[in-house]
Design a protein around this motif. Structure first.
Motif, PDB file in Angstrom:
ATOM      1  N   THR A  55       0.761  -0.965  -0.009  1.00 18.52           N
ATOM      2  CA  THR A  55       0.044  -0.491   0.223  1.00 18.52           C
ATOM      3  C   THR A  55       0.484   1.480   0.570  1.00 18.52           C
ATOM      4  OG1 THR A  55      -1.508  -1.139   1.127  1.00 18.52           O
ATOM      5  CG2 THR A  55      -2.179   1.483   1.078  1.00 18.52           C
ATOM      6  N   ILE A  58       1.935   2.155  -3.915  1.00 21.34           N
ATOM      7  CA  ILE A  58       1.108   2.413  -4.625  1.00 21.34           C
ATOM      8  C   ILE A  58       0.580   3.262  -4.214  1.00 21.34           C
ATOM      9  CG2 ILE A  58       0.394   0.105  -5.686  1.00 21.34           C
ATOM     10  CD1 ILE A  58      -2.259   0.828  -3.361  1.00 21.34           C
ATOM     11  N   SER A  59       0.989   3.677  -2.822  1.00 20.41           N
ATOM     12  CA  SER A  59       0.530   5.390  -2.318  1.00 20.41           C
ATOM     13  C   SER A  59       1.658   6.564  -2.832  1.00 20.41           C
ATOM     14  CB  SER A  59       0.592   5.342  -1.019  1.00 20.41           C
ATOM     15  OG  SER A  59      -0.640   4.818  -0.775  1.00 20.41           O
ATOM     16  N   ILE A  64       0.418  10.032  -3.226  1.00 17.29           N
ATOM     17  CA  ILE A  64      -0.051  10.270  -1.888  1.00 17.29           C
ATOM     18  C   ILE A  64       0.176  10.681  -0.747  1.00 17.29           C
ATOM     19  CG2 ILE A  64      -1.990   9.267   0.098  1.00 17.29           C
ATOM     20  CD1 ILE A  64      -3.754   8.524  -2.355  1.00 17.29           C
ATOM     21  N   LEU A  65       1.627   9.727  -1.227  1.00 16.66           N
ATOM     22  CA  LEU A  65       2.521  10.267  -0.197  1.00 16.66           C
ATOM     23  C   LEU A  65       3.931  10.388  -0.549  1.00 16.66           C
ATOM     24  CD1 LEU A  65       2.951   6.798   2.194  1.00 16.66           C
ATOM     25  CD2 LEU A  65       2.809   8.820   2.735  1.00 16.66           C
ATOM     26  N   THR A  88      -1.188  17.307  -6.692  1.00 16.55           N
ATOM     27  CA  THR A  88      -3.327  16.721  -6.412  1.00 16.55           C
ATOM     28  C   THR A  88      -3.635  16.796  -7.885  1.00 16.55           C
ATOM     29  OG1 THR A  88      -3.187  17.492  -3.563  1.00 16.55           O
ATOM     30  CG2 THR A  88      -5.346  17.360  -5.058  1.00 16.55           C
ATOM     31  N   ARG A  89      -3.802  17.941  -8.106  1.00 13.58           N
ATOM     32  CA  ARG A  89      -4.000  18.467  -9.252  1.00 13.58           C
ATOM     33  C   ARG A  89      -3.723  16.945 -10.176  1.00 13.58           C
ATOM     34  NH1 ARG A  89      -3.157  23.189  -8.615  1.00 13.58           N
ATOM     35  NH2 ARG A  89      -0.925  23.119 -10.099  1.00 13.58           N
ATOM     36  N   ARG A  91      -2.967  14.664  -9.798  1.00 11.78           N
ATOM     37  CA  ARG A  91      -3.552  12.347  -9.135  1.00 11.78           C
ATOM     38  C   ARG A  91      -4.678  12.932  -9.982  1.00 11.78           C
ATOM     39  NH1 ARG A  91      -1.938  12.970  -3.961  1.00 11.78           N
ATOM     40  NH2 ARG A  91      -3.965  14.261  -3.865  1.00 11.78           N
ATOM     41  N   GLY A  92      -5.574  14.099  -9.591  1.00 12.35           N
ATOM     42  CA  GLY A  92      -7.158  13.637 -10.566  1.00 12.35           C
ATOM     43  C   GLY A  92      -6.728  13.779 -11.278  1.00 12.35           C
ATOM     44  N   PHE A  97      -8.722   5.595  -9.174  1.00 12.16           N
ATOM     45  CA  PHE A  97      -8.838   4.419  -8.079  1.00 12.16           C
ATOM     46  C   PHE A  97      -9.233   3.717  -7.936  1.00 12.16           C
ATOM     47  CE2 PHE A  97      -5.879   8.440  -6.815  1.00 12.16           C
ATOM     48  CZ  PHE A  97      -4.770   7.894  -6.514  1.00 12.16           C
ATOM     49  N   PHE A  99     -11.425   0.225  -4.745  1.00 14.32           N
ATOM     50  CA  PHE A  99     -10.655   0.547  -3.534  1.00 14.32           C
ATOM     51  C   PHE A  99     -11.071  -0.723  -3.478  1.00 14.32           C
ATOM     52  CE2 PHE A  99     -11.168   5.589  -4.181  1.00 14.32           C
ATOM     53  CZ  PHE A  99      -9.728   5.573  -3.572  1.00 14.32           C
ATOM     54  N   VAL A 174      -4.691   2.305 -10.554  1.00 13.21           N
ATOM     55  CA  VAL A 174      -4.382   1.327  -8.749  1.00 13.21           C
ATOM     56  C   VAL A 174      -5.389   0.805  -8.856  1.00 13.21           C
ATOM     57  CG1 VAL A 174      -3.492   2.596  -7.286  1.00 13.21           C
ATOM     58  CG2 VAL A 174      -2.479   3.435  -9.078  1.00 13.21           C
ATOM     59  N   ASP A 176      -6.834  -1.298  -5.228  1.00 13.64           N
ATOM     60  CA  ASP A 176      -6.188  -1.545  -4.182  1.00 13.64           C
ATOM     61  C   ASP A 176      -7.126  -2.874  -3.713  1.00 13.64           C
ATOM     62  OD1 ASP A 176      -3.965  -2.478  -1.976  1.00 13.64           O
ATOM     63  OD2 ASP A 176      -5.824  -0.891  -0.221  1.00 13.64           O
TER      64      ASP A 176
ATOM     65  N   LYS B 302      -9.901  13.457  -1.606  1.00 12.63           N
ATOM     66  CA  LYS B 302      -8.228  13.835  -1.668  1.00 12.63           C
ATOM     67  C   LYS B 302      -8.077  12.930  -3.098  1.00 12.63           C
ATOM     68  CE  LYS B 302      -4.885  15.871   0.909  1.00 12.63           C
ATOM     69  NZ  LYS B 302      -4.221  16.145   2.186  1.00 12.63           N
ATOM     70  N   ALA B 303      -7.528  11.911  -2.523  1.00  9.15           N
ATOM     71  CA  ALA B 303      -6.506  10.569  -3.754  1.00  9.15           C
ATOM     72  C   ALA B 303      -7.917  10.560  -5.534  1.00  9.15           C
ATOM     73  CB  ALA B 303      -7.330   9.182  -3.120  1.00  9.15           C
ATOM     74  N   MET B 304      -8.253  11.470  -5.227  1.00  6.99           N
ATOM     75  CA  MET B 304      -9.092  11.585  -7.090  1.00  6.99           C
ATOM     76  C   MET B 304      -8.909  13.150  -7.133  1.00  6.99           C
ATOM     77  SD  MET B 304     -12.620   9.348  -7.244  1.00  6.99           S
ATOM     78  CE  MET B 304     -13.838  10.100  -5.743  1.00  6.99           C
ATOM     79  N   GLY B 305      -8.509  13.846  -6.828  1.00 11.58           N
ATOM     80  CA  GLY B 305      -7.758  15.467  -6.428  1.00 11.58           C
ATOM     81  C   GLY B 305      -8.904  16.178  -5.946  1.00 11.58           C
ATOM     82  N   VAL B 306      -9.357  16.625  -5.090  1.00  9.84           N
ATOM     83  CA  VAL B 306      -9.974  17.107  -4.503  1.00  9.84           C
ATOM     84  C   VAL B 306      -8.777  18.060  -3.900  1.00  9.84           C
ATOM     85  CG1 VAL B 306     -12.136  17.907  -3.294  1.00  9.84           C
ATOM     86  CG2 VAL B 306     -12.264  16.137  -4.990  1.00  9.84           C
ATOM     87  N   PRO B 382      -2.575   7.197   4.051  1.00 11.19           N
ATOM     88  CA  PRO B 382      -2.807   6.074   2.322  1.00 11.19           C
ATOM     89  C   PRO B 382      -4.265   4.789   3.519  1.00 11.19           C
ATOM     90  CG  PRO B 382      -0.695   6.786   2.253  1.00 11.19           C
ATOM     91  CD  PRO B 382      -1.705   7.432   3.978  1.00 11.19           C
ATOM     92  N   VAL B 385      -6.899   6.248   3.156  1.00  9.82           N
ATOM     93  CA  VAL B 385      -8.238   5.549   1.891  1.00  9.82           C
ATOM     94  C   VAL B 385      -8.413   4.620   1.065  1.00  9.82           C
ATOM     95  CG1 VAL B 385      -7.210   6.880  -0.477  1.00  9.82           C
ATOM     96  CG2 VAL B 385      -7.179   7.917   1.092  1.00  9.82           C
ATOM     97  N   PHE B 386      -6.676   3.491   1.661  1.00  2.00           N
ATOM     98  CA  PHE B 386      -7.491   2.155   0.896  1.00  2.00           C
ATOM     99  C   PHE B 386      -8.004   1.290   1.809  1.00  2.00           C
ATOM    100  CE2 PHE B 386      -3.497   4.286  -1.464  1.00  2.00           C
ATOM    101  CZ  PHE B 386      -4.159   4.357  -3.416  1.00  2.00           C
ATOM    102  N   LYS B 387      -7.674   1.986   2.891  1.00  2.00           N
ATOM    103  CA  LYS B 387      -8.333   0.321   3.417  1.00  2.00           C
ATOM    104  C   LYS B 387      -9.636   0.940   4.555  1.00  2.00           C
ATOM    105  CE  LYS B 387      -4.257  -2.323   3.026  1.00  2.00           C
ATOM    106  NZ  LYS B 387      -4.557  -3.038   1.444  1.00  2.00           N
TER     107      LYS B 387
END
Lengths: 247, 388
Positions: A55, A58-59, A64-65, A88-89, A91-92, A97, A99, A174, A176, B302-306, B382, B385-387
Motif C-alpha cells: 500500500t 502504490i501510495s 498520495i505519499l 493533487t491536480r 493525481r486527479g 483508483f 479501492f 491503481v 487496491d 482527496k485521492a481523486m484530486g480534490v 494512505p 484511503v485504501f483500507k
C-alpha cells in the motif's frame, strides 16, 4: 506542467525508492530501495504479506505519499518536483483508483459517484453525469445509475468504483485489493471487467492483491516482502502460486 | 471543482446520515440554549436589582450616605440635608424618600417583612409608575398604604386562616401601627422577595420609628433646566459631605453589589461558561465523529484530486449548516423557555446582545469542531484511503 511520456517510456519508473515513517527509535522502513518499472499498457500485480509495503508503494506511485528517498517517475512526471497542490491536480487527471472497500459516497447515487473525477476537472454537471452514465453502461450498470451504493451488491459497487476510476480516462489505474471483498465468481467478473475496460495500449494497471485466484490476469507479478521486491514473475503462468502468502 | 457541486456533495454527505445530522444540530442547539438562557437569566436578575430605581426615576440625582451599597441599603441621613440640598444652585427641587425593611402582621396574624417606601407628603414624588386600583392621592387618607397588584397574590397571602391575599380595603398592622390598603399599583419585578408598600414620608417614619433620630434614606434631586449634572453633583457633595449618584450609577452599583455578594454573577457566569464548554464538547465530539466516519470519503475525494481548500470549504459548509440550524433552534428554545419563566415571575431578559454573543460563542464552538476535523482531513493517510 505535466509531462506526457513518449510511447516507449515506462508508465512507472522507480529506482532505489524508500519510505521511512517516524523518526529516531520509532523509525519504520516501509520501503527499502524499490526498483520497479511498469510499462504502458501493462497490468502489474503487487503481492506479498500484510505490512510488506504494498500500500505504501502504490501510495507513493499515486502521489498520495512523499518518498523518503530514491527516484519515482510516473507517466513521465518526477513526483518529487511537484508541490502538494500540483500533485493533487496531477493525481486527479492522471490516476484512477479502485479501492478494496469501494469507497463510494453513500449519499450519492451511482452516476453521481462516477461523475466525481469529471467534476473535479471542472466539467459541467450535466455533461459529467452523461459521461458517467455512459461509463456505467460499459460496466453493465446502465439501469442502476440512480441507485445509492447501499442498494447495490458488492460486485455492483465495485463495478461502479471501476467506472469511477476510468471515467476521466486516466493513464494509470491503481487498484487496491479489488476482489478481496467479493466471492470467487464476482471477483473473476470484476477482474475480467478491469482487463476488458481498463486495459488499453497506453493505460497501465497496478493491482495490489492477496487473491491468488486472479493472478492469471496479470502481465507480471512483483512479490514484495519487508519493503523490498524479492522477485518479479514475468508471466502469471510461470509463477509458483503456492509461494505467495495469502493473509 | 465547481463550488456549487462541492457544496451539493457536502450537503448530501451531511444529510445522508440523518441520525448524526440531527445529533449535530441537537448538540449545537443545546449549547445555544444553555448559553442564551443562562445569560438571559443573569441579565434578568441584573435588571431586577435596579427595578426600584427605574420605577422611581423622576429624579436626576440621589443623595445618599457614602456607605450605601445598594438601593435597599438604608443608612439614615439627617433631615436637614433636604433643606441643604434644596438651597444648592442647580437644584430645581429636592424631596425626601424613606425606604426600609419593617415587620408587619396581616389580619389573620400572618407575620411578614415588607419594604416600606415613604414618599414626599406634598408632591408624592417617587411614586410607582402605574396605579391599578385607587388613586395616588388616596395616600393622603388616614393610615393609607399602596400594595403591589402584581405580586400580592404570592407575597401578601394570609397563611394563618385567611387563605387569600390581602387586597384593597384590608387593614393590617405595620410595627404595631394600623395601616389601611387604599390602592394598588403595578411596577417592575423586584429582585427582592419582600413586598413593597408605598405610603407618605411622614407616615412611613411613624410606622418605622424604632428609636432612631434620623430616618431619611435618600434625597431625590431634580436639576434645574440648563444645570450641569457634574457641576451640581460636585457642589452637592461638597455641601453635604454625602454622595450624589445619577440613576444609571445607582442602578450599576446596586447590580454590582447584589450580583457579587449573592454569588449570582459567579453562578450564572459559570453556568454560561459551562453551557459553552458542554456545547463545544458535544458539538465538537459529534462533528469530529461525523468527520471520522466520513474520513474515508474525504480521503477518496482527496485521492481523486480534490484539494485541501475544497475539502475545508465542504467541512465549513457542513459545520455552518448545523451551526445555523442549531443556533436558531437553541436560541428559540431559550427564548420560549424564558417567556414561560417570565410569565411565572422569574428573572429573564434577552436583549439583542445575548443572541449576538451566543452566535459568537457558537461560531467559536463550530471553529473548534472544524479545526480538529480539518486536521484529520488534511493529514490524509494512505491507510485511511485504501483500507478505510
Amino acid at each position: 506542467m505535466h509531462v506526457t511520456p513518449p510511447p516507449s517510456a515506462p508508465a512507472v519508473f522507480c529506482r532505489q525508492l524508500s519510505k521511512i515513517f517516524g523518526s529516531g527509535d520509532n523509525q519504520v522502513h516501509a520501503l527499502r530501495g524499490i526498483d520497479l518499472q511498469i510499462e504502458q499498457g501493462e497490468l502489474m500485480m503487487l503481492v506479498g504479506p500484510s505490512g510488506c509495503g504494498k500500500t505504501t508503494l502504490i501510495s507513493v506511485i499515486a502521489g498520495i505519499l512523499d518518498a523518503s528517498g530514491g527516484e519515482c517517475q510516473v507517466l513521465g512526471q518526477d513526483l518529487n518536483s511537484l508541490d502538494a497542490s500540483a500533485r493533487t491536480r496531477w493525481r486527479g487527471q492522471q490516476i484512477g483508483f479502485v479501492f478494496q472497500a469501494y469507497n463510494l459516497i453513500p449519499s450519492l447515487n451511482a452516476a453521481e459517484n462516477v461523475a466525481i473525477p469529471l467534476l473535479v476537472q471542472k466539467m459541467a454537471r450535466r455533461e459529467a453525469i452523461e459521461q458517467a452514465a455512459a461509463m456505467l453502461q460499459r460496466v453493465g450498470l446502465a439501469d442502476r445509475r440512480h441507485a445509492l451504493p447501499a442498494q447495490l451488491s458488492g460486485g455492483q459497487q465495485q463495478r461502479v468504483a471501476i467506472a469511477r476510476a476510468l471515467v476521466h480516462q486516466p493513464r494509470l489505474v491503481v487498484c487496491d485489493e479489488p476482489t478481496s471483498a467479493l466471492d470467487h465468481v464476482t471477483g473473476h467478473q470484476v477482474m475480467e471487467l478491469l482487463r476488458e475496460v481498463a486495459s488499453s495500449a497506453n493505460r497501465s494497471l497496478i493491482v495490489v492483491t492477496h487473491d491468488a485466484r486472479i493472478f492469471s490476469f496479470a502481465d507480471r507479478i512483483a512479490h514484495i516482502e519487508d519493503g523490498m521486491i524479492t522477485h518479479i514473475a514475468q508471466q502469471a503462468s510461470s509463477l509458483d502460486k503456492e509461494s505467495f502468502h495469502v493473509a | 471543482m465547481n463550488p456549487f457541486i462541492v457544496y451539493a456533495i457536502a450537503l448530501k454527505m451531511l444529510l445522508g446520515d440523518r441520525l448524526k445530522y440531527f445529533g449535530l444540530i441537537a448538540g449545537i442547539a443545546f449549547a445555544a440554549m444553555l448559553i442564551s438562557q443562562q445569560a438571559a437569566i443573569l441579565v434578568g436578575f441584573t435588571k431586577q436589582t435596579g427595578s426600584f430605581i427605574r420605577d422611581t426615576a423622576q429624579a436626576d440625582l440621589w443623595i445618599m450616605d457614602p456607605q450605601v451599597r445598594f438601593s435597599q441599603d438604608h443608612i439614615p441621613l439627617r433631615e436637614m440635608m433636604v433643606h441643604l440640598v434644596r438651597g444648592t444652585p442647580g437644584v430645581a427641587w429636592a424631596v425626601p424618600l424613606y425606604q426600609g425593611f419593617v415587620r408587619a402582621k396581616m389580619p389573620d396574624g400572618t407575620n411578614f417583612t415588607l419594604i416600606l417606601v415613604g414618599l414626599d407628603d406634598a408632591s408624592l414624588t417617587g411614586a410607582p409608575p402605574l396605579m391599578v386600583e385607587g388613586q395616588l392621592t388616596d395616600l393622603r387618607r388616614d393610615r393609607a398604604v399602596l400594595i403591589d397588584a402584581g405580586t400580592s397574590a404570592k407575597k401578601l397571602l394570609m397563611k394563618n386562616g385567611g387563605k387569600r391575599p390581602m387586597q384593597v380595603g384590608d387593614s393590617f398592622s405595620i410595627m404595631d401601627h394600623d395601616a389601611f390598603i387604599v390602592g394598588s399599583y403595578r411596577s417592575r419585578t423586584s429582585f427582592f422577595w419582600e413586598p413593597v408598600l408605598y405610603t407618605t414620608y411622614s407616615r412611613a417614619l411613624g410606622f418605622a420609628a424604632g428609636g432612631e433620630r434620623n430616618m431619611l434614606s435618600y434625597v431625590m434631586v431634580k436639576l434645574a433646566p440648563g444645570a450641569d449634572l457634574e457641576q451640581t453633583r460636585q457642589l452637592l457633595q461638597q455641601r453635604t459631605g454625602l454622595l450624589a449618584r445619577s440613576n444609571p450609577e445607582f442602578i450599576r452599583i446596586t447590580a454590582d453589589y447584589i450580583l457579587n455578594e449573592t454569588g449570582i454573577l459567579m453562578n450564572f457566569g459559570f453556568a454560561v461558561l459551562l453551557g459553552f464548554a458542554i456545547g463545544a464538547l458535544v458539538a465538537g465530539q459529534t462533528f469530529y465523529n461525523f468527520t471520522l466516519d466520513n474520513l474515508r470519503h474525504y480521503g477518496t475525494l482527496k485521492a481523486m484530486g480534490v484539494g485541501n481548500r475544497t475539502l475545508a470549504a465542504m467541512l465549513f459548509l457542513q459545520v455552518g449548516v448545523v451551526s445555523v440550524l442549531g443556533y436558531g433552534i437553541g436560541v428559540g428554545m431559550g427564548a420560549a423557555l424564558g417567556l414561560w419563566m417570565s410569565s411565572a415571575g422569574l428573572a429573564f431578559s434577552m436583549p439583542w446582545q445575548i443572541p449576538a454573543v451566543t452566535a459568537g460563542a457558537i461560531v467559536l464552538v463550530s471553529l473548534i469542531a472544524s479545526w480538529f476535523s480539518l486536521r484529520r482531513v488534511f493529514a490524509l493517510e494512505p491507510a485511511v484511503v485504501f483500507k478505510g
